[in-house]
Design an enzyme around this catalytic site. Structure first.
Site, mmCIF file in Angstrom:
data_model
loop_
_atom_site.group_PDB
_atom_site.id
_atom_site.type_symbol
_atom_site.label_atom_id
_atom_site.label_comp_id
_atom_site.label_asym_id
_atom_site.label_seq_id
_atom_site.Cartn_x
_atom_site.Cartn_y
_atom_site.Cartn_z
ATOM 1 N N ASP A 86 2.341 0.804 7.018
ATOM 2 C CA ASP A 86 2.981 0.296 5.805
ATOM 3 C C ASP A 86 4.369 -0.274 6.047
ATOM 4 O O ASP A 86 4.943 -0.911 5.164
ATOM 5 C CB ASP A 86 3.080 1.413 4.759
ATOM 6 C CG ASP A 86 1.706 1.785 4.268
ATOM 7 O OD1 ASP A 86 0.898 0.872 4.091
ATOM 8 O OD2 ASP A 86 1.442 2.978 4.096
ATOM 9 N N HIS A 127 3.612 10.128 9.869
ATOM 10 C CA HIS A 127 2.190 10.166 9.523
ATOM 11 C C HIS A 127 1.652 11.558 9.815
ATOM 12 O O HIS A 127 2.082 12.189 10.778
ATOM 13 C CB HIS A 127 1.410 9.117 10.341
ATOM 14 C CG HIS A 127 0.089 8.787 9.759
ATOM 15 N ND1 HIS A 127 -1.029 9.526 10.014
ATOM 16 C CD2 HIS A 127 -0.287 7.806 8.898
ATOM 17 C CE1 HIS A 127 -2.041 9.006 9.345
ATOM 18 N NE2 HIS A 127 -1.613 7.966 8.658
#
Ligand code: CMC
Length: 430
Positions: free
Chosen positions: A364, A306
């Site tokens: 996710d 991320h």
């Protein structure tokens, strides 16, 4: 917000610039006057060190793995709150009283239906359109139907547009799904809560009674809460940039939906599930880990890494729990995809490559398995993310419009093309 100054030396020039400090998180150097003082721009493609605005809505501490909506930790909201309460919090800045919550739920519910002509509009699209293509088109088309809420200078119109977008987004996403499978659209049912209503619009058919599974409804509501806002991510920044020109809110949110579609952003849940299916069994994990580490192979572990979190994404922990709840409800505790995901996470978290680059599972990683278990096809995953993120987009858009210092967003550039040269008539070109 308190202000200090900092000075920088460029060659023989010393430039003094204001330093602004927020409530928590890193301070920022205000470079608004840098060009006037130094004749230089800053250069930061990808905004890795650039704050694009001031905001009071969402805070992330990526090193510690903290996410706060208006100061409240995501874990507490996801555990005790519901999605519409989260929408209220993001929009108004405070948790609602019981009376405010009842009134807000009622207002959103009154806006769940879409103009009947929108169904005709959808019928103009190809039967096999991706739900995100349908969503980009239909959200943009809302501007053509709701003229009485496009005047951004009118506070009441801004609020009506906000209610409409939060209320209609599940209806549009469910219509996109129904259209893709050739089933009739299901009208919203306003005595149901937000997530139950969405499940019903996706799965009910006119010829049968539809029973809502409360475990699925609660799981979906939690997924919506987890995805509701994430400060200045790519799609939110897109919404702000589109809105900075004065474009109407429906057009701005359509721009956000378009940006969310990409696999590096909202499309990652789809990509993560496809990857888990491709890996297939625990025995194949080392091969895929090796591919992810290979500089000459473009393959990445989807659902890992991320831009902001350099620690475990706090949403991923809640998502993992929700995934177990849904699979338990289905009596599918030994789900092979979950086995692959857990195995992959375990190996990656103990591998030097991932440790050194601080690559952890993001939200996710487990959301795809959960949504698939609930019966959603992979192509609907990003559309579900868009339903949830509409809350954040609209809150951020409103905050920007209501900021008295708001200006059109207009980045500058480092030009690397040809310097001035004279036009050559076509007959004299080589
Ligand atoms: N697998 C393998 N290596 C990776 C991964 C990954 N998933 N992510 C980053 N790296 C490596 C990358 O190759 C680079 O290595 P090096 O420094 O040797 O060149 C280093 O880690 C830094 O990567 P980056 O691409 O410069 O980092 P970024 O901050 O620009 O990218 C990211 C962040 C999310 C786009 C990236 O981690 C990625 O592509 N992850 C997979 C896609 C994904 O799961 N996206 C969902 C994000 S969460 C949902 C949302 O908020 O929208």
């Amino acid at each position: 917000m308190s202000a200090k100054t900092g000075s920088f030396t460029f060659g023989d020039k010393t430039i003094e610039l204001p330093v602004k400090t927020g409530t928590i998180g890193p301070s920022v150097v205000d470079i608004g006057k840098l060009y006037a003082q130094a004749g230089m721009f800053t250069f930061d493609p990808g905004y890795t060190s650039t704050a694009s605005c001031e905001s009071e809505i969402t805070y992330i501490d990526g090193d510690k793995g903290v996410l706060l909506y208006r100061g409240y930790p995501i874990e507490q909201i996801a555990e005790r709150g519901d999605f519409l309460e989260t929408c209220y919090l993001l929009l108004y800045g405070e948790l609602p009283s019981a009376a405010q919550k009842k009134d807000f739920d009622h207002r959103i519910t009154r806006h769940t239906m879409v103009h009947e002509q929108l169904a005709s509009f959808l019928h103009g699209l190809r039967r096999d359109s991706h739900p995100m293509a349908v969503l980009v088109a239909s959200v943009g088309a809302l501007s053509a139907f709701y003229h009485d809420s496009t005047d951004i200078s009118d506070r009441n119109q801004r609020m009506t547009a906000s209610f409409r977008l939060i209320g209609k987004m599940p209806t549009l996403a469910a219509m996109a799904y129904k259209y893709s499978i050739g089933q009739p659209f299901v009208y919203p049912k306003n005595d149901l809560d937000y997530s139950s209503n969405f499940l019903r619009m996706c799965y009910a058919v006119p010829c049968e009674e539809f029973r809502i599974n409360p475990v699925f409804a609660r799981a979906l509501d939690r997924i919506f809460i987890l995805h509701a806002d994430h400060e200045q991510n790519a799609s939110t920044s897109t919404v702000r940039l589109a809105g900075s020109s004065g474009a109407n809110p429906f057009a701005c949110i359509a721009a956000g939906v378009a940006c969310l579609w990409g696999p590096a952003h909202g499309g990652a849940n789809e990509a993560a599930l496809k990857m888990l299916m491709e890996i297939g069994t625990v025995e194949n994990i080392p091969k895929f880990i090796a591919r992810a580490k290979d500089k000459n192979d473009p393959f990445r572990l989807m659902g890992f890494g991320h831009r902001v979190y350099k620690n475990y994404d706090p949403r991923a922990k809640i998502m993992q729990r929700t995934c177990h709840e849904v699979l338990n409800e289905l009596g599918d505790k030994d789900n092979p995809l979950l086995e692959v995901a857990i195995g992959l996470e375990k190996i990656a978290l103990s591998d030097e490559y991932f440790i050194e680059k601080k690559l952890y599972p993001n939200v996710d990683f487990y959301s795809g398995i959960t949504l698939r278990a609930m019966g959603f096809p992979v192509s609907m995953f990003t559309a579900l993310f868009a339903v949830a993120r509409t809350a954040g987009w609209i809150a951020q858009w409103k905050e920007m419009i209501e900021d008295p210092g708001q200006k059109i967003g207009r980045p500058r550039q480092l030009y690397t093309g040809p310097a001035r040269r004279d036009y050559v008539p076509i007959e004299r070109r080589a």
